[in-house]
Design a protein around this motif. Structure first.
Motif, PDB file in Angstrom:
ATOM      1  N   GLU A 231       0.843  -1.204   0.000  1.00 15.21           N
ATOM      2  CA  GLU A 231       0.000   0.000   0.000  1.00 15.21           C
ATOM      3  C   GLU A 231       0.873   1.247   0.000  1.00 15.21           C
ATOM      4  N   GLU A 232       0.445   2.241  -0.770  1.00  9.64           N
ATOM      5  CA  GLU A 232       1.117   3.538  -0.787  1.00  9.64           C
ATOM      6  C   GLU A 232       0.352   4.530   0.071  1.00  9.64           C
ATOM      7  N   HIS A 233       1.022   5.612   0.436  1.00 11.82           N
ATOM      8  CA  HIS A 233       0.368   6.712   1.149  1.00 11.82           C
ATOM      9  C   HIS A 233       0.235   7.913   0.213  1.00 11.82           C
ATOM     10  N   VAL A 234      -0.846   8.656   0.391  1.00  9.37           N
ATOM     11  CA  VAL A 234      -1.058   9.898  -0.351  1.00  9.37           C
ATOM     12  C   VAL A 234      -1.460  10.979   0.642  1.00  9.37           C
ATOM     13  N   CYS A 235      -1.293  12.229   0.233  1.00  8.85           N
ATOM     14  CA  CYS A 235      -1.774  13.351   1.039  1.00  8.85           C
ATOM     15  C   CYS A 235      -3.175  13.718   0.554  1.00  8.85           C
ATOM     16  N   VAL A 236      -4.046  14.038   1.487  1.00  8.65           N
ATOM     17  CA  VAL A 236      -5.431  14.354   1.154  1.00  8.65           C
ATOM     18  C   VAL A 236      -5.807  15.676   1.806  1.00  8.65           C
ATOM     19  N   VAL A 237      -6.445  16.558   1.018  1.00  8.63           N
ATOM     20  CA  VAL A 237      -6.919  17.844   1.532  1.00  8.63           C
ATOM     21  C   VAL A 237      -8.356  18.058   1.063  1.00  8.63           C
ATOM     22  N   TRP A 238      -9.027  18.986   1.713  1.00  7.82           N
ATOM     23  CA  TRP A 238     -10.354  19.406   1.280  1.00  7.82           C
ATOM     24  C   TRP A 238     -10.245  19.992  -0.128  1.00  7.82           C
ATOM     25  N   ARG A 239     -11.214  19.702  -0.972  1.00 11.85           N
ATOM     26  CA  ARG A 239     -11.170  20.139  -2.360  1.00 11.85           C
ATOM     27  C   ARG A 239     -11.067  21.652  -2.484  1.00 11.85           C
ATOM     28  N   ASP A 240     -11.676  22.401  -1.560  1.00  8.14           N
ATOM     29  CA  ASP A 240     -11.679  23.859  -1.645  1.00  8.14           C
ATOM     30  C   ASP A 240     -10.593  24.503  -0.794  1.00  8.14           C
ATOM     31  N   ASN A 241      -9.599  23.744  -0.424  1.00  6.37           N
ATOM     32  CA  ASN A 241      -8.460  24.296   0.326  1.00  6.37           C
ATOM     33  C   ASN A 241      -7.636  25.174  -0.615  1.00  6.37           C
TER      34      ASN A 241
ATOM     35  N   GLN B 163     -13.234  12.508   6.733  1.00  3.87           N
ATOM     36  CA  GLN B 163     -14.393  13.298   7.158  1.00  3.87           C
ATOM     37  C   GLN B 163     -13.957  14.550   7.919  1.00  3.87           C
ATOM     38  N   LEU B 164     -12.872  14.439   8.691  1.00  6.48           N
ATOM     39  CA  LEU B 164     -12.395  15.578   9.475  1.00  6.48           C
ATOM     40  C   LEU B 164     -11.669  16.614   8.624  1.00  6.48           C
ATOM     41  N   LEU B 165     -11.362  16.285   7.379  1.00  9.93           N
ATOM     42  CA  LEU B 165     -10.681  17.232   6.489  1.00  9.93           C
ATOM     43  C   LEU B 165     -11.644  18.247   5.877  1.00  9.93           C
ATOM     44  N   VAL B 166     -12.867  17.835   5.643  1.00  5.22           N
ATOM     45  CA  VAL B 166     -13.827  18.673   4.910  1.00  5.22           C
ATOM     46  C   VAL B 166     -14.049  19.997   5.644  1.00  5.22           C
ATOM     47  N   GLY B 167     -13.902  21.098   4.910  1.00  6.20           N
ATOM     48  CA  GLY B 167     -14.118  22.429   5.459  1.00  6.20           C
ATOM     49  C   GLY B 167     -12.939  22.981   6.237  1.00  6.20           C
ATOM     50  N   THR B 168     -11.758  22.330   6.162  1.00  6.09           N
ATOM     51  CA  THR B 168     -10.577  22.785   6.908  1.00  6.09           C
ATOM     52  C   THR B 168      -9.413  23.035   5.958  1.00  6.09           C
ATOM     53  N   GLN B 169      -8.338  23.597   6.522  1.00  2.78           N
ATOM     54  CA  GLN B 169      -7.099  23.806   5.772  1.00  2.78           C
ATOM     55  C   GLN B 169      -6.053  22.755   6.146  1.00  2.78           C
ATOM     56  N   ARG B 170      -6.492  21.688   6.765  1.00  4.89           N
ATOM     57  CA  ARG B 170      -5.564  20.663   7.242  1.00  4.89           C
ATOM     58  C   ARG B 170      -5.256  19.644   6.148  1.00  4.89           C
ATOM     59  N   VAL B 171      -4.300  18.765   6.460  1.00  7.39           N
ATOM     60  CA  VAL B 171      -3.894  17.707   5.545  1.00  7.39           C
ATOM     61  C   VAL B 171      -3.851  16.394   6.326  1.00  7.39           C
ATOM     62  N   ALA B 172      -4.136  15.304   5.650  1.00  6.22           N
ATOM     63  CA  ALA B 172      -4.003  13.968   6.238  1.00  6.22           C
ATOM     64  C   ALA B 172      -3.181  13.111   5.295  1.00  6.22           C
ATOM     65  N   THR B 173      -2.336  12.282   5.847  1.00  2.00           N
ATOM     66  CA  THR B 173      -1.556  11.340   5.061  1.00  2.00           C
ATOM     67  C   THR B 173      -2.208   9.976   5.227  1.00  2.00           C
ATOM     68  N   MET B 174      -2.729   9.451   4.126  1.00  3.02           N
ATOM     69  CA  MET B 174      -3.620   8.287   4.191  1.00  3.02           C
ATOM     70  C   MET B 174      -3.190   7.171   3.253  1.00  3.02           C
ATOM     71  N   HIS B 175      -3.736   5.984   3.510  1.00  2.00           N
ATOM     72  CA  HIS B 175      -3.584   4.869   2.581  1.00  2.00           C
ATOM     73  C   HIS B 175      -4.281   5.235   1.268  1.00  2.00           C
ATOM     74  N   ARG B 176      -3.620   4.936   0.153  1.00  2.00           N
ATOM     75  CA  ARG B 176      -4.191   5.299  -1.144  1.00  2.00           C
ATOM     76  C   ARG B 176      -5.562   4.650  -1.367  1.00  2.00           C
ATOM     77  N   ARG B 177      -5.708   3.379  -1.038  1.00  2.00           N
ATOM     78  CA  ARG B 177      -6.982   2.695  -1.281  1.00  2.00           C
ATOM     79  C   ARG B 177      -8.136   3.376  -0.534  1.00  2.00           C
TER      80      ARG B 177
ATOM     81  N   LEU C  63     -12.818  15.937  -1.805  1.00  2.00           N
ATOM     82  CA  LEU C  63     -11.426  15.791  -1.405  1.00  2.00           C
ATOM     83  C   LEU C  63     -10.511  15.807  -2.620  1.00  2.00           C
ATOM     84  N   ARG C  64      -9.263  16.172  -2.371  1.00  2.00           N
ATOM     85  CA  ARG C  64      -8.221  16.092  -3.402  1.00  2.00           C
ATOM     86  C   ARG C  64      -7.077  15.248  -2.872  1.00  2.00           C
ATOM     87  N   MET C  65      -6.530  14.407  -3.750  1.00  2.00           N
ATOM     88  CA  MET C  65      -5.366  13.603  -3.395  1.00  2.00           C
ATOM     89  C   MET C  65      -4.122  14.192  -4.047  1.00  2.00           C
ATOM     90  N   LEU C  66      -3.039  14.278  -3.274  1.00  2.00           N
ATOM     91  CA  LEU C  66      -1.785  14.826  -3.761  1.00  2.00           C
ATOM     92  C   LEU C  66      -0.652  13.868  -3.407  1.00  2.00           C
TER      93      LEU C  66
END
Length: 315
Positions: A168-178, A234-248, A259-262
């Protein structure tokens, strides 16, 4: 049954007594009265010529000899359960086996929710119990109290079988409107942003924090710590934060949430997920069948879409 003048039923009681270290709780598990359980302990003390459990304040503490006995006693009982009392007939369609698995909510979402559906088609009477990872997960497996544990490679237990399920890879995830984040993240941006992470157990083991500490010598700025992977997006929506998550898991939630994946600003090592089980279950037919079904389903998911088998089939 007796062996060298020892009633083998007493080994069951000894195993429970050493685990509970409490006459009342042991009696409840053994479905015996407290006085009968105390009598059993007395017989065990006579046979082994050792106190086994001694009262220290309000607790009972195992003697050094009792601690030496704990592992071989458990191994004997597991061998009896898997090799002697197990039914020789192998028929998944009629089996009423109950499987206990330790796995994260991430794996339930991306894997086991679908695996259980597939298995139900072939073995409709099999039931499952999903347990969250915790500080005592390894102990539960070594005591044979769970059937499978699906964990990252670093949690493999020496002396027990393990099989690689997938990488499994990790990706960064942010709110789409960040608006603070474009199509990519620099390491400086990443470290300045507020992070959402997952912590498990009493010691709050963080998902990738240890790796960051060893690689870069500093912590991410953790603003929110949750106790399961499914709340991260779920905790990312509406924030300027980032989460590092499993790609799947990120791809799954990106279908439903804004959400956006980076790509991460640094190369994070690939995570290797393993399936572990107690060595006494290695030859159990139903246990082996379950492992094969889980592995086959993962392989089907990882194939390119054009090469995958029909969704209703399971190799």
């Amino acid at each position: 049954m007796r062996f060298h003048h020892l009633d083998l039923n007493l080994l069951v009681a000894l195993d429970v007594l050493l685990e509970e270290q409490n006459i009342t709780r042991a009696a409840e598990r053994l479905h015996m009265t407290q006085s009968a359980t105390s009598g059993v302990l007395g017989r065990l003390r006579t046979f082994f010529e050792d106190e086994l459990l001694v009262q220290v304040g309000r607790k009972m503490q195992p003697t050094p000899y009792a601690l030496e006995l704990a592992k071989p006693v458990r191994e004997v009982l597991l061998t009896i359960r898997s090799s002697i009392t197990a039914k020789p007939v192998f028929d998944p369609a009629s089996s009423k086996r109950h499987f206990r698995l330790i796995t994260s909510d991430y794996l339930i979402s991306v894997l086991f929710a679908q695996v259980i559906q597939r298995i139900h088609q072939e073995a409709p009477h099999i039931t499952f119990e999903m347990l969250s990872p915790g500080d005592n997960s390894a102990e539960l497996l070594m005591r044979g109290e769970i059937d499978l544990m699906i964990v990252p490679e670093r949690y493999i237990i020496e002396g027990h079988p393990a099989q690689l399920l997938f990488e499994e890879e990790h990706v960064c995830v942010v709110w789409r409107d960040n608006a603070l984040v474009g199509d990519s993240l620099t390491l400086e941006q990443y470290m300045q942003m507020g992070h959402i992470s997952v912590g498990f157990g009493r010691n709050r083991h963080l998902s990738i924090e240890d790796w960051f500490m060893s690689q870069y010598g500093f912590n991410r700025r953790l603003e929110v710590i949750t106790n399961d992977f499914n709340t991260l997006p779920q905790l990312l929506v509406g924030t300027q934060r980032v989460a590092t998550m499993h790609r799947r898991l990120a791809e799954l939630y990106a279908q439903y949430l804004p959400l956006r994946m980076l790509p991460p600003p640094v190369q994070i090592p690939v995570m290797r997920e393993y399936m572990l089980w107690h060595r006494s279950m290695d030859g159990d037919p139903m246990h082996r069948w379950l492992r094969e079904r889980i592995s086959a389903f993962i392989q089907r998911l990882d194939r390119p879409a054009e090469a995958a088998e029909p969704a209703a089939a399971m190799a």
